[in-house]
Write a protein that holds these residues in place. Structure first.
Motif, PDB file in Angstrom:
ATOM      1  N   LEU A 159      56.163 -85.047  -5.875  1.00  0.00           N
ATOM      2  CA  LEU A 159      55.688 -83.789  -6.444  1.00  0.00           C
ATOM      3  C   LEU A 159      56.595 -83.344  -7.587  1.00  0.00           C
ATOM      4  O   LEU A 159      56.121 -82.937  -8.644  1.00  0.00           O
ATOM      5  N   ILE A 160      57.886 -83.465  -7.388  1.00  0.00           N
ATOM      6  CA  ILE A 160      58.828 -83.103  -8.449  1.00  0.00           C
ATOM      7  C   ILE A 160      58.644 -84.025  -9.648  1.00  0.00           C
ATOM      8  O   ILE A 160      58.679 -83.577 -10.800  1.00  0.00           O
ATOM      9  N   GLN A 161      58.407 -85.320  -9.396  1.00  0.00           N
ATOM     10  CA  GLN A 161      58.130 -86.243 -10.501  1.00  0.00           C
ATOM     11  C   GLN A 161      56.882 -85.803 -11.266  1.00  0.00           C
ATOM     12  O   GLN A 161      56.848 -85.855 -12.499  1.00  0.00           O
ATOM     13  N   LEU A 162      55.856 -85.373 -10.545  1.00  0.00           N
ATOM     14  CA  LEU A 162      54.636 -84.886 -11.200  1.00  0.00           C
ATOM     15  C   LEU A 162      54.919 -83.651 -12.051  1.00  0.00           C
ATOM     16  O   LEU A 162      54.340 -83.494 -13.137  1.00  0.00           O
ATOM     17  N   LEU A 163      55.802 -82.790 -11.578  1.00  0.00           N
ATOM     18  CA  LEU A 163      56.166 -81.612 -12.377  1.00  0.00           C
ATOM     19  C   LEU A 163      56.879 -82.027 -13.657  1.00  0.00           C
ATOM     20  O   LEU A 163      56.592 -81.483 -14.736  1.00  0.00           O
ATOM     21  N   PHE A 164      57.810 -82.977 -13.548  1.00  0.00           N
ATOM     22  CA  PHE A 164      58.475 -83.487 -14.760  1.00  0.00           C
ATOM     23  C   PHE A 164      57.434 -84.040 -15.735  1.00  0.00           C
ATOM     24  O   PHE A 164      57.460 -83.717 -16.932  1.00  0.00           O
ATOM     25  N   ASP A 165      56.539 -84.863 -15.221  1.00  0.00           N
ATOM     26  CA  ASP A 165      55.507 -85.465 -16.071  1.00  0.00           C
ATOM     27  C   ASP A 165      54.621 -84.398 -16.702  1.00  0.00           C
ATOM     28  O   ASP A 165      54.273 -84.489 -17.883  1.00  0.00           O
ATOM     29  N   GLY A 166      54.249 -83.396 -15.914  1.00  0.00           N
ATOM     30  CA  GLY A 166      53.409 -82.315 -16.427  1.00  0.00           C
ATOM     31  C   GLY A 166      54.092 -81.535 -17.531  1.00  0.00           C
ATOM     32  O   GLY A 166      53.451 -81.140 -18.518  1.00  0.00           O
ATOM     33  N   ALA A 167      55.390 -81.306 -17.373  1.00  0.00           N
ATOM     34  CA  ALA A 167      56.134 -80.581 -18.408  1.00  0.00           C
ATOM     35  C   ALA A 167      56.152 -81.369 -19.714  1.00  0.00           C
ATOM     36  O   ALA A 167      55.863 -80.820 -20.789  1.00  0.00           O
ATOM     37  N   VAL A 168      56.463 -82.657 -19.621  1.00  0.00           N
ATOM     38  CA  VAL A 168      56.514 -83.491 -20.834  1.00  0.00           C
ATOM     39  C   VAL A 168      55.129 -83.585 -21.475  1.00  0.00           C
ATOM     40  O   VAL A 168      54.986 -83.492 -22.695  1.00  0.00           O
ATOM     41  N   GLU A 169      54.110 -83.743 -20.646  1.00  0.00           N
ATOM     42  CA  GLU A 169      52.742 -83.828 -21.174  1.00  0.00           C
ATOM     43  C   GLU A 169      52.368 -82.551 -21.929  1.00  0.00           C
ATOM     44  O   GLU A 169      51.804 -82.601 -23.020  1.00  0.00           O
TER      45      GLU A 169
ATOM     46  N   THR B 291      63.995 -90.349 -10.394  1.00  0.00           N
ATOM     47  CA  THR B 291      63.297 -91.564  -9.988  1.00  0.00           C
ATOM     48  C   THR B 291      64.291 -92.570  -9.412  1.00  0.00           C
ATOM     49  O   THR B 291      63.994 -93.239  -8.419  1.00  0.00           O
ATOM     50  N   GLY B 292      65.468 -92.629 -10.006  1.00  0.00           N
ATOM     51  CA  GLY B 292      66.480 -93.583  -9.572  1.00  0.00           C
ATOM     52  C   GLY B 292      67.038 -93.322  -8.185  1.00  0.00           C
ATOM     53  O   GLY B 292      67.531 -94.243  -7.527  1.00  0.00           O
ATOM     54  N   ILE B 293      66.953 -92.083  -7.695  1.00  0.00           N
ATOM     55  CA  ILE B 293      67.516 -91.778  -6.376  1.00  0.00           C
ATOM     56  C   ILE B 293      66.478 -91.844  -5.259  1.00  0.00           C
ATOM     57  O   ILE B 293      66.796 -91.597  -4.107  1.00  0.00           O
ATOM     58  N   ARG B 294      65.249 -92.186  -5.592  1.00  0.00           N
ATOM     59  CA  ARG B 294      64.182 -92.187  -4.581  1.00  0.00           C
ATOM     60  C   ARG B 294      64.517 -93.060  -3.379  1.00  0.00           C
ATOM     61  O   ARG B 294      64.398 -92.625  -2.227  1.00  0.00           O
ATOM     62  N   GLN B 295      64.926 -94.291  -3.609  1.00  0.00           N
ATOM     63  CA  GLN B 295      65.189 -95.203  -2.487  1.00  0.00           C
ATOM     64  C   GLN B 295      66.332 -94.678  -1.627  1.00  0.00           C
ATOM     65  O   GLN B 295      66.264 -94.724  -0.405  1.00  0.00           O
ATOM     66  N   GLU B 296      67.369 -94.168  -2.248  1.00  0.00           N
ATOM     67  CA  GLU B 296      68.494 -93.607  -1.487  1.00  0.00           C
ATOM     68  C   GLU B 296      68.029 -92.423  -0.630  1.00  0.00           C
ATOM     69  O   GLU B 296      68.417 -92.297   0.531  1.00  0.00           O
ATOM     70  N   ALA B 297      67.177 -91.574  -1.198  1.00  0.00           N
ATOM     71  CA  ALA B 297      66.641 -90.436  -0.452  1.00  0.00           C
ATOM     72  C   ALA B 297      65.791 -90.895   0.727  1.00  0.00           C
ATOM     73  O   ALA B 297      65.854 -90.320   1.820  1.00  0.00           O
ATOM     74  N   LEU B 298      65.012 -91.947   0.525  1.00  0.00           N
ATOM     75  CA  LEU B 298      64.211 -92.512   1.624  1.00  0.00           C
ATOM     76  C   LEU B 298      65.115 -93.077   2.716  1.00  0.00           C
ATOM     77  O   LEU B 298      64.899 -92.827   3.912  1.00  0.00           O
ATOM     78  N   ASP B 299      66.134 -93.818   2.301  1.00  0.00           N
ATOM     79  CA  ASP B 299      67.053 -94.442   3.249  1.00  0.00           C
ATOM     80  C   ASP B 299      67.784 -93.405   4.102  1.00  0.00           C
ATOM     81  O   ASP B 299      68.058 -93.638   5.280  1.00  0.00           O
ATOM     82  N   LYS B 300      68.105 -92.256   3.504  1.00  0.00           N
ATOM     83  CA  LYS B 300      68.845 -91.212   4.232  1.00  0.00           C
ATOM     84  C   LYS B 300      67.925 -90.250   4.968  1.00  0.00           C
ATOM     85  O   LYS B 300      68.397 -89.301   5.583  1.00  0.00           O
ATOM     86  N   GLY B 301      66.629 -90.473   4.841  1.00  0.00           N
ATOM     87  CA  GLY B 301      65.681 -89.632   5.573  1.00  0.00           C
ATOM     88  C   GLY B 301      65.411 -88.278   4.936  1.00  0.00           C
ATOM     89  O   GLY B 301      64.911 -87.368   5.593  1.00  0.00           O
TER      90      GLY B 301
END
Length: 131
Positions: A24-34, A119-129
């Protein structure tokens, strides 16, 4: 034209329902740039009312991004992002008043940089729950 608008609305709603908080936060970033890019086009077309609406919507999106910040868990990073978002909002207001394409590009670049980090921290966030 009406059918296209309805499709876009349903598509946007479906996208939001199917995403986690990180996406959702990624979508907000994309929406802002768009919207920044669309505002640049409106300036070039001398559609200043359209530009105004798009820049105001971008400011609202950035305020939404700020609302996701967790100052307890995020500490200094959250504060730095909050400061950056405030700066971006200020630059957007200046861009709106002066039809300043460079200010819009600057803000878009800041948003893109933060999005890349997010975007780069997504996997780390998933791994840490966290997600």
């Amino acid at each position: 034209m009406n059918a296209l608008h309805q499709y876009q609305s349903v598509n946007a709603q479906t996208s939001v329902v199917d995403v986690d908080r990180h996406q959702l936060i990624q979508l907000l970033f994309d929406g802002a740039v768009e919207r920044i890019n669309m505002a640049k086009s409106r300036i070039q077309a001398k559609d200043f009312e359209g530009k105004n609406k798009l820049i105001n919507r971008t400011i609202e999106i950035i305020a939404g991004l700020r609302s996701f910040l967790d100052f307890e868990k995020g500490g200094e990073i959250s504060q730095n992002l909050s400061d950056l978002y405030s700066y971006c909002e200020h630059r957007l207001l200046q861009a709106n008043m002066k039809n300043d394409l460079e200010a819009l590009d600057e803000v878009a670049n800041h948003i893109k940089t933060v999005r890349e980090g997010w975007t780069g921290i997504r996997q780390e966030a998933l791994d840490k729950g966290f997600i």
